[in-house]
Design an enzyme around this catalytic site. Structure first.
Site, short mmCIF file in Angstrom:
data_model
loop_
_atom_site.label_atom_id
_atom_site.label_comp_id
_atom_site.label_asym_id
_atom_site.label_seq_id
_atom_site.Cartn_x
_atom_site.Cartn_y
_atom_site.Cartn_z
N HIS A 12 0.59 -1.23 -0.43
CA HIS A 12 0.15 -0.31 0.44
C HIS A 12 0.27 1.09 0.06
O HIS A 12 0.27 2.03 0.38
CB HIS A 12 -1.34 -0.08 1.38
CG HIS A 12 -0.02 0.21 2.28
ND1 HIS A 12 -0.97 -0.53 3.97
CD2 HIS A 12 1.04 0.96 2.74
CE1 HIS A 12 0.17 -0.13 4.61
NE2 HIS A 12 0.52 0.71 4.08
N HIS A 59 -2.83 4.60 9.83
CA HIS A 59 -0.69 5.35 9.85
C HIS A 59 -1.06 6.07 11.05
O HIS A 59 -0.41 7.37 10.30
CB HIS A 59 -0.03 5.15 8.85
CG HIS A 59 -0.01 4.31 8.32
ND1 HIS A 59 -0.86 3.85 7.19
CD2 HIS A 59 1.18 3.59 7.73
CE1 HIS A 59 -0.59 2.71 6.21
NE2 HIS A 59 0.93 2.03 6.48
N HIS A 197 9.81 -3.58 4.62
CA HIS A 197 10.29 -2.56 4.25
C HIS A 197 10.32 -1.82 5.89
O HIS A 197 9.91 -1.75 6.53
CB HIS A 197 9.70 -1.54 3.31
CG HIS A 197 8.18 -1.33 4.25
ND1 HIS A 197 7.29 -2.44 4.15
CD2 HIS A 197 7.13 0.11 4.10
CE1 HIS A 197 5.80 -2.00 4.38
NE2 HIS A 197 6.01 -0.51 4.57
N GLU A 244 3.80 -5.25 8.55
CA GLU A 244 2.35 -5.43 8.56
C GLU A 244 1.65 -6.48 7.71
O GLU A 244 0.89 -6.21 7.39
CB GLU A 244 2.08 -3.89 7.32
CG GLU A 244 2.51 -2.60 7.46
CD GLU A 244 3.30 -1.53 6.65
OE1 GLU A 244 2.30 -0.16 6.65
OE2 GLU A 244 2.48 -1.52 5.51
C1 DHB Z 1 6.01 3.38 2.43
C2 DHB Z 1 5.45 2.66 2.81
C3 DHB Z 1 4.61 2.43 3.98
O1 DHB Z 1 3.56 0.83 3.77
C4 DHB Z 1 3.90 3.45 5.00
O2 DHB Z 1 3.01 3.90 5.40
C5 DHB Z 1 4.58 4.43 4.68
C6 DHB Z 1 5.65 4.82 3.18
C7 DHB Z 1 7.09 3.96 1.67
O3 DHB Z 1 7.85 2.44 0.79
O4 DHB Z 1 7.40 4.76 1.52
FE FE Z 2 2.04 1.43 5.44
#
Ligand code: DHB
Ligand code: FE
Length: 289
Positions: A12, A59, A197, A244
Site C-alpha cells: 500500500h 497510520h 520495508h 504489516e
Molecule cells: C512507505 C510504505 C508504507 O507502508 C507506508 O505506510 C509509508 C511509506 C514507503 O515505502 O515509502
Molecule cells: Fe504502511
C-alpha cells in the site's frame, strides 16, 4: 447465504497513490509497478464482488496514541479519504456496508475476538492505495468504487501488535461470520500492507527479496506454518514495517482450505522492487469451496 469468492493481497505504498493522482503512472519508474496490476483490474471487473472486506492499517491518521484499537471494524455508511498532510486524496468516498459489518462484529465478538466498533472514521493510504491499484483511478465526485467496502483496521504501528497466529485465527472467525450472513452476497477479503520495508533508523531502506518470496510460497501452500512466524522474524527479516504482513494472514485464514476445504487457486502473483521504500507484493487467490 453470503460467500467468499477470493482473497486479494497487496502492498500500500503512499507514493503509489501520489503517482496515480499526479498522472505519473506511465513514468519509467512507476510503469512496472502498475503493469503488475493490469490483470488484477480486469479480474476484479469479472469477479464483480458485492462487498470487499478490506483489512488494512491506519497510520496514526484516524487513530493516534490517544486510542489504539488492535482490531477495529468500520460499521459506518461511508468513510472519507483522510488528509495525511497533503490534503485528502482525490478519490471517491468509500461506501460501507453497515448491515454486513454489524453482523460480522456480532459473530466475531461472540466467537471470542474483541473488535472495536467504529461508526465514524476517515481512511488513509492503507485503504485507498489498494483500492486504486485494483480499481484504477475513479472520478472523486462523479465516480465511485465498484462496490461497498468494510474497512477493518489492524494495529501494526504501535507496540504491542497482534501475532500472525491470532490474525490467522481471526480470519477463520471472519469467514464463519460472512458465511452466516443471510443474503446472497459475493464477498472478497483483502489483506494489505507489506512486504519488506523499514522507514526509519540505521536499517531504513531494507528490502529482503528472498525472505519475501519464501514467505509468499508458504502463505499460499502452508498458511498455518506461515501463521506461526513470530513477530520478531518479520522485524528482523522484513524490516520494522514488514510487520504489516500479519494482515495478509487474516485474509488467508478466511479461505476454505483452512476449514478443511480445497486449496485456493493462485490467479495472479506479482513482486516488484523498487516502489518508494517498499517491496511490492501482490497475490490473488480464488476461493474453492
Ligand atoms: C512507505 C510504505 C508504507 O507502508 C507506508 O505506510 C509509508 C511509506 C514507503 O515505502 O515509502
Ligand atoms: Fe504502511
Amino acid at each position: 447465504m453470503a460467500h467468499i469468492s477470493a482473497s486479494v493481497y497487496t502492498s500500500h505504498v503512499p507514493a503509489i497513490g501520489a503517482a496515480l493522482d499526479l498522472g505519473k503512472s506511465a513514468e519509467p519508474y512507476w510503469q512496472p509497478v502498475f503493469k503488475g496490476y493490469e490483470y488484477s483490474k480486469q479480474w476484479l471487473e469479472e469477479d464483480k464482488p458485492d462487498v470487499i472486506f478490506l483489512v488494512y492499517n491506519d497510520h496514526a491518521t484516524a487513530f493516534s496514541l490517544e486510542l489504539i484499537p488492535t482490531f477495529a471494524i468500520g460499521c459506518a455508511a461511508e468513510f472519507k479519504p483522510a488528509d495525511e498532510g497533503w490534503g485528502p486524496r482525490p478519490v471517491p468516498v468509500v461506501q460501507g456496508h453497515p448491515e454486513l459489518a454489524a453482523h460480522i462484529a456480532q459473530s466475531v465478538i461472540q466467537d471470542d475476538f474483541d473488535l472495536t466498533i467504529v461508526n465514524k472514521m476517515d481512511v488513509d493510504h492503507g485503504l485507498t492505495v489498494p483500492l486504486s491499484l485494483m480499481c484504477g483511478q475513479r472520478d472523486p465526485v462523479h465516480g465511485a468504487w465498484p462496490c461497498p467496502v468494510i474497512p477493518f483496521a489492524v494495529n501494526v504501528v504501535q507496540y504491542p501488535v497482534p501475532s500472525g497466529r491470532r490474525c490467522f485465527m481471526l480470519g477463520q472467525a471472519i469467514r464463519r461470520a460472512i458465511e452466516s450472513f443471510d443474503a446472497p452476497l459475493k464477498v472478497q477479503i483483502w489483506g494489505t500492507g507489506g512486504m519488506s520495508h523499514q522507514l526509519q533508523g540505521p536499517r531504513a531502506g531494507l528490502i529482503n527479496r528472498a525472505w519475501d518470496n519464501a514467505w509468499l510460497d508458504q502463505l499460499i501452500a502452508d498458511p498455518a506454518a506461515c501463521a506461526a512466524t513470530p513477530h520478531i522474524d518479520y522485524v528482523r527479516e522484513a524490516g520494522s514495517e514488514g510487520i504489516e504482513l500479519v494482515m495478509w494472514l487474516i485474509a488467508r485464514g478466511a479461505m476454505a482450505d483452512v476449514a478443511g476445504g480445497p486449496a485456493p487457486t493462485v490467479k495472479h502473483r506479482f513482486y516488484h522492487v523498487p516502489a518508494s521504500n517498499t517491496a511490492v507484493g501482490h497475490l490473488i487467490l480464488q476461493n474453492n469451496r
